[in-house]
Scaffold this active site. Structure first.
Site, short mmCIF file in Angstrom:
data_model
loop_
_atom_site.label_atom_id
_atom_site.label_comp_id
_atom_site.label_asym_id
_atom_site.label_seq_id
_atom_site.Cartn_x
_atom_site.Cartn_y
_atom_site.Cartn_z
N ASP A 154 24.39 17.18 -36.02
CA ASP A 154 25.49 17.30 -36.97
C ASP A 154 24.92 17.70 -38.33
OD1 ASP A 154 28.02 16.78 -38.25
OD2 ASP A 154 27.21 14.84 -38.89
N ASP A 170 26.99 17.48 -41.99
CA ASP A 170 27.42 16.59 -43.08
C ASP A 170 27.13 15.13 -42.77
OD1 ASP A 170 28.47 18.64 -44.70
OD2 ASP A 170 30.31 18.65 -43.53
N ASP A 194 26.35 11.17 -37.47
CA ASP A 194 26.74 9.96 -38.22
C ASP A 194 28.19 9.56 -38.00
OD1 ASP A 194 27.67 12.27 -39.74
OD2 ASP A 194 28.27 10.81 -41.26
C1 2M8 Z 1 34.75 18.97 -43.41
O1 2M8 Z 1 33.90 18.27 -42.55
C2 2M8 Z 1 33.48 16.95 -42.84
C3 2M8 Z 1 32.49 16.60 -41.76
O2 2M8 Z 1 32.31 15.30 -41.47
C4 2M8 Z 1 34.65 15.99 -42.89
O3 2M8 Z 1 35.53 16.06 -42.03
O4 2M8 Z 1 34.65 15.17 -43.81
C5 2M8 Z 1 34.66 20.34 -42.79
O5 2M8 Z 1 35.91 20.81 -42.59
C6 2M8 Z 1 33.71 21.33 -43.44
O6 2M8 Z 1 34.14 22.65 -43.22
C7 2M8 Z 1 33.42 21.08 -44.89
O7 2M8 Z 1 32.24 21.77 -45.25
C8 2M8 Z 1 33.24 19.59 -45.16
C9 2M8 Z 1 32.93 19.29 -46.60
O8 2M8 Z 1 32.71 17.93 -46.81
O9 2M8 Z 1 34.40 18.89 -44.76
MG MG Z 2 28.82 14.06 -40.13
MG MG Z 3 30.28 17.08 -38.89
#
Ligand code: 2M8
Ligand code: MG
Ligand code: MG
Length: 271
Positions: free
Chosen positions: A6, A8, A214
């Site tokens: 993953d 983020d 995570d």
């Molecule tokens: C979104 O993804 C994160 C991943 O955990 C979330 O859902 O909080 C995505 O849509 C992604 O495109 C974007 O870069 C990210 C930014 O925090 O949020």
């Molecule tokens: Mg994540």
């Molecule tokens: Mg993710």
């Protein structure tokens, strides 16, 4: 082994989106020819940039398992069931985004005041909510398969909202900040499909998989892998895992935890 990761909150820091703490370890894996496959809820537009920044030339999986982009010539021949888009063989698992946008607009009006979708957020607003810069936020908005929403209401209303969506045929998955409305795809299904391609390519059934993540949206990927590594999050607990041959949890957060865990696997000669 093949590593699925993953981004983020895992390879990228939850707040700064930096991977600095993991870079030496990534370099070590590149030198050892161990493929690192990014498996993320981010978009193709975001991935093209991040992939290049991380100096990867491997396949990658976007929008929570909605599609796999395989650089042409990664394998000896084009895998079945893929189409050629630009320089990639693409395997997709989901209906296009418009389907899920239509479905959201058909939901009862009682919910509309309680969420904001990426399609109705401006680039500046999305940048504000996420901490992405404007160019990054613009790429995050270029979605092909699903719609992330920011939930503004209470938990009880959220539950009713999700129930309606599921009844209408959507999958609803929690990321770090957003709830993703999408098709019946997930990071685990994508891992399984791609691992099969590697098994055929290496002509070996002994290819095994390591997954690091995570969030709750990583659970299917972690459960599908031979070795699951849960990366500690500064904002939520470790999600519950059910099926696992070997699971570990990092002591450190995000990319620090990523490096810590990979180093441990290297030390245990599991890589
Ligand atoms: C979104 O993804 C994160 C991943 O955990 C979330 O859902 O909080 C995505 O849509 C992604 O495109 C974007 O870069 C990210 C930014 O925090 O949020
Ligand atoms: Mg994540
Ligand atoms: Mg993710």
């Amino acid at each position: 082994a093949i590593i699925f990761s993953d981004l983020d909150g895992t390879l990228l820091d939850h707040y700064s989106y930096q991977s600095t703490a993991a870079e030496l370890t990534l370099q070590q894996l590149r030198n050892a020819n161990i493929p690192v496959i990014l498996n993320t809820s981010k978009t193709f537009a975001e991935l093209e940039v991040i992939h290049a920044e991380l100096k990867l030339d491997t396949p990658f999986i976007i929008e929570n398992g909605a599609a796999i982009f395989i650089p042409i010539n990664t394998f000896n021949s084009q895998p079945e069931d893929t189409e050629i888009i630009g320089n990639y063989w693409v395997k997709s698992f989901s209906l296009p985004r418009q389907h899920w946008l239509n479905l959201l607009s058909e939901l009862s009006a009682e919910f509309s005041q309680f969420y904001r979708g990426f399609s109705s957020l401006s680039v500046a607003e999305l940048s504000d909510i996420t901490g992405l810069d404007l160019a990054q936020a613009e790429r995050a908005k270029q979605r092909q398969y699903g719609e992330p929403i920011q939930w503004l209401g209470d938990k009880v209303t959220k539950k009713a909202f999700i129930e309606q969506l599921v009844e209408l045929g959507a999958s609803v998955v929690h990321g770090g900040r957003f709830i993703h409305i999408e098709g019946f795809c997930d990071k685990g299904q994508a891992l399984i499909w791609l691992t099969e391609q590697y098994r055929e390519y290496y002509n070996s059934s002994s290819v095994y998989t390591i997954a690091l993540g995570d969030g709750e949206n990583d659970t299917p990927m972690l459960e599908a892998a031979d070795i699951a590594v849960q990366i500690r999050s500064p904002v939520h607990d470790f999600p519950t895992l059910y099926r696992q041959y070997k699971t570990s949890q990092s002591r450190l957060y995000g990319p620090q935890g990523w490096a810590e865990s990979i180093q441990q696997l290297l030390a245990e000669q599991l890589l």
